[in-house]
Write an enzyme that holds these catalytic residues in place. Structure first.
Site, PDB file in Angstrom:
ATOM      1  N   GLY A  41       0.830  -1.199   0.000  1.00  9.54           N
ATOM      2  CA  GLY A  41       0.000   0.000   0.000  1.00  9.54           C
ATOM      3  C   GLY A  41       0.861   1.243   0.000  1.00  9.54           C
ATOM      4  N   GLY A  46       1.363   4.016   3.947  1.00  6.10           N
ATOM      5  CA  GLY A  46       2.362   3.215   3.254  1.00  6.10           C
ATOM      6  C   GLY A  46       3.431   4.044   2.576  1.00  6.10           C
ATOM      7  N   SER A 285     -16.956  17.070   1.358  1.00  5.85           N
ATOM      8  CA  SER A 285     -16.108  17.240   2.536  1.00  5.85           C
ATOM      9  C   SER A 285     -16.879  17.697   3.766  1.00  5.85           C
ATOM     10  CB  SER A 285     -15.015  18.264   2.239  1.00  5.85           C
ATOM     11  OG  SER A 285     -14.332  18.619   3.418  1.00  5.85           O
ATOM     12  N   ARG A 338     -19.560  12.596  13.179  1.00  4.84           N
ATOM     13  CA  ARG A 338     -20.190  12.015  11.996  1.00  4.84           C
ATOM     14  C   ARG A 338     -21.283  11.008  12.336  1.00  4.84           C
ATOM     15  NH1 ARG A 338     -14.708  11.228   8.295  1.00  4.84           N
ATOM     16  NH2 ARG A 338     -14.464  13.444   7.832  1.00  4.84           N
TER      17      ARG A 338
END
Length: 667
Positions: A41, A46, A285, A338
């Site tokens: 990744g 990564g 967003s 959220r």
């Protein structure tokens, strides 16, 4: 069942990381050249890990299934990255970021890891600025900040609505430097299909070259999994279509425990789906919630008039609008976390107040912000007695400067102008807080196998605060793993190169080839997408925003049946030797069909509500999540036993010494 040891250092919370770095083993520069590390990744975790480890002197092999590390899904992150620098002088601190993160995760995260994340957050910003990341700046030239959900301070650094892209380019530039020096060997268009265990340690991977179809054996002294989350188990999500769980799941089946798989984040501000044909959802967003106000009509007759096109939302009077987040959560308003915002939107839509044709949409309205900014700009520009049209035009200019690319994206997808009419949004699967279990060093239960970023479970508990994904990915890659991996690799300085022709590598390669052959020879009648879409519906209906015991039992039975049908009737065209996207998808969906059952099993076992995991049987009188701390203040870590439905549960007990364990409130 066993109790897991997270290897958390002793001592005061604020001193743990510093003391740990002083106590662990290190590898001297000459010996680092003799050690190979595989990183799977190339997103922020990564990419940062690959660049850092190579810069330190290790020989790194980096793998991504995309055609370039620049295409990793981190590029899609929009709103920003958190850091406790207190540039706004509004009371932020390392402790407040730590507290907000633990509280936002509904007290289901490990204190020590979260504090370390908050502690190194400021270093991340300095690192990225040094790389040339073009963060937004204030009038005086200092870096700008904005607020995100679940907090009362402004700590989110951003680059318009393209923060993930800019941060990834920074990490990629650091990687490119090491690729040019030969310290990183980059394997684009390669997918990890198996983890290789030799002598009880992770010693390499089996990968498929997605262009030629060649199966390759790659050895190393340690393997780092930074392969992202598993949200695409729901089929429809905000993830890139290629995002998958395969690397993590293969490690799980080789002995890496999978932690809290039911902790899935539903993001409240996504563009609603428009039909059954859709294969992906688009995120808007969370930064938009700074200035956008979320509402639905108060009267159902107005809802029907809007759905039928007889009434425009802009014509609805202020007193006829229900700003339900501001009504229910006055302290945080539209900036609640959220999970709270998502459930509130679902509640309004389930009650019949959804404003689009499917009844699954609420408004995100910038009208008030446009007029407020317009009046302010008129004052600054010295315009006296401006008309309403002038104020609106000036306000739109300010909003465009802050959110222009996001507004443009919304208009391209929906053909609605969000400057003139409110955006329509609805919750959708976005991020997965669960993942591979790791200790304080980010090592999994397999020695030598590490997990970083969204691939691990460690920092977000049952709900991730906005702008914390980029923070965790870069913290793990730049500032945590480069220290902790040396403690393990110090024992390998005399090991020498790891051969890739051992019986363990041969057996792992055979397992990969056997599955590929089985898929190609199955000769069924239905496509891979047919099964993936059906799995997604089961998951969304029963393991989505709200779960209950009966529904979860039904999901487990339906997933098992669907998995049996998949292996009997899936059709994978093409050949193994060459480019075959359907074969790629088939292997990933096969893993999703096992993961989905484990997610439902985990959700069934955790009969409390916490964060993004909402059990209908466990809620307050006001419909809020009700935790059961006396029963479930632990991490669920599941061990593979040969069948997802027969996974063995292990627990990591969570202790809270520096934060009071109490019911969340954003009112």
């Amino acid at each position: 069942m066993s109790v897991l040891d997270a290897k958390i250092p002793q001592g005061p919370l604020k001193d743990k990381w510093t003391k740990h770095k002083n106590d662990i083993n290190v590898v001297n520069p000459a010996n680092k050249r003799l050690i190979d590390v595989i990183v799977v990744g190339t997103g922020l975790a990564g990419g940062a890990a690959s660049a850092s480890l190579a810069e330190m002197g290790y020989s790194v092999k980096a793998f991504c299934f995309q055609d370039s590390p620049r295409r990793a899904h981190s590029i899609a992150a929009q709103g920003g990255i958190n850091a406790a620098k207190n540039y706004q002088n509004d009371g932020d601190s390392t402790y407040r970021l730590f507290y907000d993160t633990v509280k936002g995760g509904d007290y289901r995260a490990r204190e020590a890891n979260v504090y370390r994340l908050a502690e190194v957050s400021a270093n991340i910003i300095d690192q990225c600025v040094a790389q040339g990341v073009p963060f937004a700046r204030e009038y005086g030239g200092l870096l700008d900040n904005r607020s995100f959900g679940g907090v009362l301070v402004s700590r989110t650094f951003y680059a318009k609505g393209q923060t993930g892209q800019q941060l990834l380019l920074g990490a990629y530039s650091a990687m490119s430097r090491q690729i040019g020096k030969g310290k990183i060997k980059m394997y684009n268009r390669h997918e990890m299909l198996e983890l290789v265990i030799v002598g009880g340690k992770a010693r390499g991977i089996i990968a498929r070259n997605l262009v030629t179809g060649e199966i390759e054996r790659h050895s190393a002294h340690a393997v780092v999994l930074a392969s992202g989350g598993y949200g695409n188990v729901f089929f429809l999500s905000t993830n890139a279509m290629g995002s998958n769980v395969t690397a993590a799941w293969k490690a799980h089946k080789k002995g890496a425990y999978f932690a809290n798989p039911c902790f899935t984040q539903i993001h409240p501000t996504c563009i609603p789906r428009s039909g059954e044909y859709q294969s992906k959802l688009t995120l808007m967003s969370e930064s938009l919630r700074n200035d956008g106000r979320i509402w639905v009509p108060k009267k159902k007759e107005d809802v029907m008039a809007i759905r039928e096109g007889r009434l425009s939302p802009t014509d609805l009077r202020e007193e006829d609008r229900d700003y339900y987040l501001e009504r229910r959560y006055p302290a945080f308003g539209n900036l609640v976390p959220r999970d709270v915002a998502s459930r509130a939107a679902k509640e309004r839509c389930d009650a019949g107040y959804g404003v689009n044709d499917t009844g699954e949409a609420v408004y995100l309205d910038f009208g008030s912000a446009i007029m407020r900014y317009g009046k302010e700009k008129a004052m600054v520009d010295g315009i006296t007695n401006p008309t309403e049209d002038v104020i609106r035009e000036l306000g739109e200019q300010v909003v465009e400067a802050k959110y222009g690319n996001l507004f443009q994206m919304y208009e391209k997808i929906t053909d609605d102008n969000p400057y003139k009419t409110p955006m329509k949004i609805y919750p959708a699967v976005h991020y997965t807080m669960g993942g591979i279990w790791v200790d304080y060093n980010l090592m999994t239960t397999i020695p030598g196998c590490y997990a970083a970023g969204e691939a691990n479970f460690s920092d977000h508990g049952a709900n991730r605060l906005g702008a914390s994904a980029l923070m965790q990915g870069l913290a793990d890659g730049y500032f945590v793993l480069p220290y902790t991996i040396g403690d393990y690799l110090a024992g390998d300085i005399r090991t020498g190169a790891i051969p890739n022709d051992s019986p363990e590598f041969m057996e792992a390669e055979k397992q990969v080839r056997d599955q590929i052959e089985k898929l190609l020879k199955n000769n069924g009648s239905k496509s891979v997408d047919h099964f993936h879409r059906r799995l997604g519906k089961i998951m969304w209906d029963h393991v989505g925003m709200a779960r209950n015991g009966e529904g979860l039992k039904q999901a487990i039975a339906e997933i098992r049946s669907l998995r049996d049908e998949f292996w009997k009737d899936v059709r994978v065209p093409g050949k193994a030797n060459g480019l075959n996207p359907e074969l790629e998808k088939a292997g990933r969906v096969a893993d999703f069909l096992e993961l989905g059952e484990l997610m439902a099993l985990d959700a069934l076992h955790r009969s409390e509500s916490c964060g993004g995991h909402f059990r209908e049987e466990s809620q307050t009188d006001e419909g809020e999540a009700l935790r059961k701390d006396d029963e479930f203040a632990f991490v669920s870590a599941w061990e593979w036993t040969g069948d997802a439905g027969e996974a063995k549960l292990h627990k990591e007990e969570l202790t809270f010494n520096d934060i009071e364990l109490k019911q969340r409130s954003y009112k």
